[in-house]
Design a protein around this motif. Structure first.
Motif, PDB file in Angstrom:
ATOM      1  N   SER C 283       0.608 -12.288  -2.764  1.00 17.80           N
ATOM      2  CA  SER C 283       0.419 -11.667  -3.899  1.00 17.80           C
ATOM      3  C   SER C 283       0.206 -10.058  -4.336  1.00 17.80           C
ATOM      4  N   GLY C 284       0.322  -9.260  -4.203  1.00 13.44           N
ATOM      5  CA  GLY C 284       0.512  -7.986  -5.992  1.00 13.44           C
ATOM      6  C   GLY C 284      -0.017  -6.968  -4.953  1.00 13.44           C
ATOM      7  N   PHE C 285       0.184  -7.633  -3.398  1.00 20.93           N
ATOM      8  CA  PHE C 285      -0.473  -6.196  -2.335  1.00 20.93           C
ATOM      9  C   PHE C 285       1.170  -5.812  -2.156  1.00 20.93           C
ATOM     10  N   GLU C 287       3.432  -4.143  -3.855  1.00 16.81           N
ATOM     11  CA  GLU C 287       3.336  -3.096  -4.218  1.00 16.81           C
ATOM     12  C   GLU C 287       3.050  -1.681  -2.930  1.00 16.81           C
ATOM     13  N   ILE C 288       1.523  -1.936  -3.463  1.00 12.31           N
ATOM     14  CA  ILE C 288       0.612  -1.057  -2.249  1.00 12.31           C
ATOM     15  C   ILE C 288       1.300  -0.772  -0.859  1.00 12.31           C
ATOM     16  N   GLY C 291       4.804   0.620  -1.020  1.00 13.18           N
ATOM     17  CA  GLY C 291       4.402   2.719  -1.745  1.00 13.18           C
ATOM     18  C   GLY C 291       3.985   3.126  -0.723  1.00 13.18           C
ATOM     19  N   PHE C 292       2.486   3.014   0.185  1.00  9.06           N
ATOM     20  CA  PHE C 292       2.219   3.357   0.997  1.00  9.06           C
ATOM     21  C   PHE C 292       3.325   3.469   2.242  1.00  9.06           C
TER      22      PHE C 292
END
Lengths: 429, 298, 325
Positions: C283-285, C287-288, C291-292
């Motif tokens: 979870s939460g990763f 977006e990173i 985006g990356f």
């Protein structure tokens, strides 16, 4: 039934080929664990809630397994993130069902619950919700495959009116600020309906209710609406907001001293978010609803054990969220059902759980046969700023017993706002 | 006309001013990058959030409560940190997207937005955070029945000062004139010996710093969430483009015009906030596709 | 390029075979997810019609998807006698109509102005559906029942088993084929000329404004059809479809896969779909990671994954030219 076992076999072959996707594999052995699917918003806007819900569910599972499991088997939680998105929720539920799991616990966001609830019958799955407050789930959207072990909007919001009548019977008029989202508008109608019932019944007089001031949800700036709310002439104020919105609102209204104008103020139910975030800035004598206020249940072994475990697992947070407790409750409810039915089959469980009582951190609850709703207590707390390490403290609490506030059942039909209808008032849309 | 009418009008005008200046402070940093580098930085909202979260952390480090001077200092530090981040971002990202097709730069800054939001969640977590307003600015100025919270007055003053400061810098200082010439004609500026890449880097750094300062200043007025910048972003994009591609004066005027329209519409016509704003943008851009002010440049 | 090489045909048939066999070899969740991805990919194709073929980067395309989803949802629930294919067409026409009006409004706009204008217009749609109590406000329009489709030779109950999956597969393939023919025909060539150099195209007599309106409306129509196809599958239509974040999804797919190839959005969609599915337990990763990945693609590989092939071809050709000189 034959279709599902064929799918299971093929899924097993497919799973072997795509093993990276499924972290838990079922091996056909005699004492294999009971796998229960668990859904929570572990990402997205409600991540702060889902994270704690997961902790509550895990505590329940660990406790059950320590006591020997169910039917002699250990319980395994298969965790999935629904991200508060209906498509994700439905995809994940189908995946779980496809890999042989027919029992799902969890979900928080109403759209996800609605979307999943619509598929339960076709999938022959059972959903034990946790904190899904949407009234319609056990009313017009009722489905046999859904059970609600927790209190919900109808009980909580009408309960607020009851609370006001109990605490401050001298109040003569109510005002309201509410965000323009579906749950809040429903909530206000329920509070309004409750005010028309409980004040005459318990305080001996009727109350005036002002037109609500409506706020845009998720806005950064409520000043226009706060300015308008300054014109409300009433004894008490209902703040129909929760989460980040209510915090922003409370911060911005401070300079206007809006809340100071009222003898009593309460919101729709924001747990400990407001005081934990605002600390010394917390408004004085502010009521809110919370899914579980632990000190009210001191002496209840389940509650005490849960509190101890929760404080540990949240890294020392003395004020665990009520959502954590109700996730715990949901898992316990299902476990009780499985133990009673000595089976994990969907139909068998549904029959076994109708009318079944189960023990929780808030005492004994019973699932109503007609609509699968449990008579859970509603907890309300009042807090304010304080000169202590936290910056705030709870100054009062009220427990409204479930048996007293559980409304009449009408599965398949919407709840009738009889008191609003009786007064000729059209509900807010 | 009753007192109530004038108070109502005064309140709406004041609220319009607060919203206009909040949007302008946010948009000013965006305007610099847009006007000079011709890049629309979608990530600006996330940088704004980082600025707010940094101020939160600094105030926490100070013991959880800050008076006005301490808050201003925290905002300044936040601006500096963001300036440093801007330098890094320019080296890694902006330098590479300067000369390529604008589509790619739009997408690159969008990617930066996602990445930064994710980073905020990882560093600060998802719980709501709050920065207490300094005791000096609690309460309001009340005049003629109009309630004007001191914090809001402070925001309006900051917005006006930012505008004056930027206008002064761009029109009265040498550096500002260099920036203007680079904005209008980078090729010629380079030919005349101006170190154009250095100006570009400076602009990115200043823009990031402004985003941080905006976030820090507005932090006491709202709950901090990782996505807190998106709302203002959408408003700011509109004001920027209507004001004319990075023109500071145009952005200032557009912010005021659009936010006043929106505030009046939501106050008097009960329209959902935002509808009047975006409708106005759509209408204006339809009639004048290049915005209200003519000509490129700051 | 109407000649289809043998290798492309082989790949195409293999993919088709996999899509047809999927319900038999993968679990229900994967099947559901795949169907959703097919819809998202065609949605991205429609976006690329504007971007890769006409040079217009819209950041508000989700509004059309939302319009189609709500239109389809309401029609299915309120007029159940309507044939579902007709529902899809009606939603498509609504998308087309709105697209014509909006296309006319934006016809002279380009670049950043165009991007912001599309964001503003999409935001209006979002605010409208979020504030409509009839459409369920922020909770969305729920309880949409998958309809029964009368195919002449029999009835297909879309709520039964894998029927809806195959129906989606069929419609998305048909729509893709139609788009393929469009872009490889004369209209496609004119659009391409506008994308490459709109001034030159105008000079050569191409009605630039007219073709931009056409491109915009056709893209809107396809997106609306996809939305109407999607809503009964999900059983709900939410305002989220009109929000900024959802509108950026076709952008991501196209940039990752390559904007210059017709199949770019498909490649991007499959990769993104797999990434999302594989990271669904983290979870939460997401977006990173998203985006990356996107950042890397734009900075290092602006022509996307399918662009690698043409880059290599170009490099080889100039290498050979160097040798002969």
């Amino acid at each position: 039934m034959k279709q599902i076992s064929r799918r299971q076999t093929l899924a097993g072959i497919g799973a072997a080929a795509a093993s990276a996707a499924l972290p838990w594999r079922v091996l056909a052995q005699a004492k294999d664990p009971i796998r229960i699917g668990y859904l929570a918003p572990l990402s997205g806007a409600s991540e702060v809630i889902g994270r704690d819900q997961l902790i509550g569910a895990q505590i329940a599972v660990d406790q059950i397994n320590k006591e020997g499991g169910l039917m002699g088997r250990q319980v395994e939680l298969v965790v999935r993130d629904d991200g508060s998105k209906p498509d994700r929720g439905v995809a994940v539920v189908r995946e779980l069902v496809g890999s042989g799991i027919n029992l799902i616990v969890g979900i928080y966001a109403s759209p996800v619950t609605l979307a999943v609830a619509d598929t339960l019958k076709d999938l022959n799955a059972l959903l034990m919700t946790q904190c899904s407050a949407l009234t319609s789930l056990t009313y017009e959207k009722f489905t046999r495959n859904l059970f609600r072990p927790t209190e919900f909007s109808l009980m909580r919001q009408r309960g607020i009116a009851r609370l006001a009548a109990m605490e401050n019977p001298q109040l003569k008029s109510f005002g309201c600020v509410t965000t323009d989202i579906a749950t809040q508008i429903d909530a206000w109608n329920l509070v309004h309906d409750g005010l028309l019932e409980y004040f005459p019944a318990m305080a001996g007089h009727a109350v005036d209710v002002a037109e609500p001031v409506r706020m845009p949800a998720g806005a950064a700036d409520y000043r226009t609406q706060i300015s308008r709310a300054m014109g409300i002439r009433a004894d008490a104020l209902y703040v129909g907001m929760h989460g980040g919105d209510v915090i922003t609102f409370l911060k911005q209204q401070k300079a206007y001293r809006l809340l100071d104008r009222f003898q009593m103020a309460f919101d729709a139910g924001s747990e400990y978010f407001v005081p934990k975030t605002m600390k010394k800035e917390t408004p004085k004598d502010y009521w809110t609803a919370i899914h579980w206020y632990a000190p009210a249940y001191a002496g209840n072994k389940i509650s005490d054990d849960l509190y101890k475990e929760a404080v540990t697992r949240t890294g020392g947070d003395k004020y665990p969220q009520g959502y954590l407790a109700e996730a715990h409750t949901a898992v316990r409810a299902l476990a009780t059902g499985i133990q009673k039915a000595q089976s994990t089959d969907t139909e068998t469980l549904i029959s076994a759980m109708e009318g079944m009582s189960f023990e929780t951190c808030k005492g004994t609850r019973t699932f109503r046969k007609e609509d699968h709703q449990a008579d859970a207590d509603v907890n309300y707390i009042r807090f304010g700023p304080a000169d202590n390490e936290d910056g705030w403290e709870v100054t009062k609490y009220q427990v409204v017993k479930g048996v007293d506030t559980i409304p009449p059942a009408s599965p398949g039909k919407a709840f009738e706002l009889t008191f609003l209808a009786g007064a000729g008032i059209k509900p807010l849309k | 006309m009753s007192n109530f009418f004038w108070a109502d009008l005064g309140t709406t005008l004041f609220n319009s001013a607060v919203l206009s200046m909040s949007v302008f402070i946010f948009a000013s940093g965006l305007a610099l990058i847009l006007g000079i580098l011709k890049i629309l930085n979608f990530a600006h909202g996330a940088l704004f959030a980082v600025g707010a979260y940094l101020v939160y952390s600094i105030v926490e480090w100070m013991g959880g409560a800050a008076d006005l001077m301490q808050l201003v200092a925290a905002v300044a530090v936040s601006g500096l940190v963001l300036a440093g981040i801007g330098l890094a971002a320019d080296t890694v990202i902006f330098r590479r997207i300067r000369d390529i097709d604008y589509h790619y730069s739009l997408i690159a800054t969008y990617a930066l937005l996602l990445f930064t939001e994710g980073l905020i969640k990882v560093i600060w977590g998802v719980d709501f955070k709050s920065v207490a307003s300094p005791p000096e600015v609690e309460g309001s100025l009340i005049a003629g029945g109009v309630v004007m919270p001191w914090l809001s007055v402070f925001a309006v003053a900051t917005g006006v000062l930012t505008f004056i400061g930027l206008e002064y810098m761009l029109n009265r200082t040498n550096l500002g004139k260099l920036m203007q010439s680079v904005a209008v004609d980078p090729w010629m500026s380079n030919a005349l010996g101006i170190n154009v890449p250095r100006i570009y880097t400076l602009i990115v750094v200043v823009s990031f710093a402004l985003a941080g300062v905006a976030g820090g200043l507005l932090a006491p007025t709202t709950a901090l969430t990782p996505g807190m910048g998106i709302g203002l972003s959408l408003y700011a994009f509109g004001a920027l483009v209507v004001g004319g591609m990075g023109n500071i004066r145009g952005t200032f005027l557009a912010s005021i015009a659009l936010c006043t329209l929106d505030t009046f519409a939501s106050s008097y016509l009960d329209l959902t906030p935002g509808i009047a704003f975006f409708l106005a943008i759509a209408l204006i851009l339809t009639m004048r596709p290049t915005g209200l002010t003519r000509g490129v440049g700051l | 390029m109407m000649r289809i090489s043998l290798s492309s045909l082989a790949i195409g048939l293999a993919v088709l075979a996999l899509m047809l066999a999927l319900p038999a070899i993968a679990n229900q969740g994967v099947v559901f997810f795949a169907a959703v991805t097919y819809i998202y990919i065609v949605f991205a194709f429609s976006w690329n019609l504007m971007f890769g073929y006409t040079g217009m980067a819209s950041f508000g395309h989700g509004a059309f998807f939302a319009i189609g989803a709500y239109c389809g949802g309401v029609l299915v629930m309120k007029l159940p006698e309507l044939h579902f294919l007709l529902v899809l067409l009606l939603a498509g026409f609504l998308g087309l109509a709105v697209g014509l009006v909006v296309g006319f409004v934006v016809r002279k706009s380009s670049g950043v102005y165009f991007a912001i204008l599309t964001i503003a217009l999409a935001q209006l749609v979002f605010l409208f559906v979020s504030s409509s109590s009839y459409l369920g406000r922020d909770d969305g329009y729920s309880g949409i029942m998958p309809p029964v489709v009368n195919l002449g030779v029999g009835k297909l109950d879309l709520s039964n088993g894998n029927n809806y999956y195959y129906f989606i597969l069929g419609i998305t393939i048909l729509t893709t084929a139609a788009l393929w023919r469009l872009v490889h025909g004369p209209i496609g060539r004119r659009l391409r000329s506008i994308q490459q150099d709109s001034q030159r195209a105008e000079f050569l007599g191409v009605n630039v404004a007219g073709y931009r309106i056409l491109s915009f409306s056709l893209a809107g129509m396809v997106a609306a059809i996809m939305g109407a196809l999607y809503a009964p599958y999900l059983r709900i239509a939410t305002p989220e479809f009109a929000y900024f974040v959802f509108s950026a999804q076709p952008v991501l797919y196209t940039m990752l896969g390559g904007m210059h190839s017709f199949w770019g959005p498909a490649v991007g969609g499959i990769i993104f779909g797999m990434l999302t599915y594989l990271t669904r337990t983290l979870s939460g990763f997401s977006e990173i990671i998203t985006g990356f990945t996107l950042l890397v693609v734009v900075l290092a590989l602006p022509t996307g994954i399918l662009g690698i092939r043409s880059l290599l071809k170009h490099a080889r050709r100039s290498g050979e030219r160097g040798k002969t000189q």
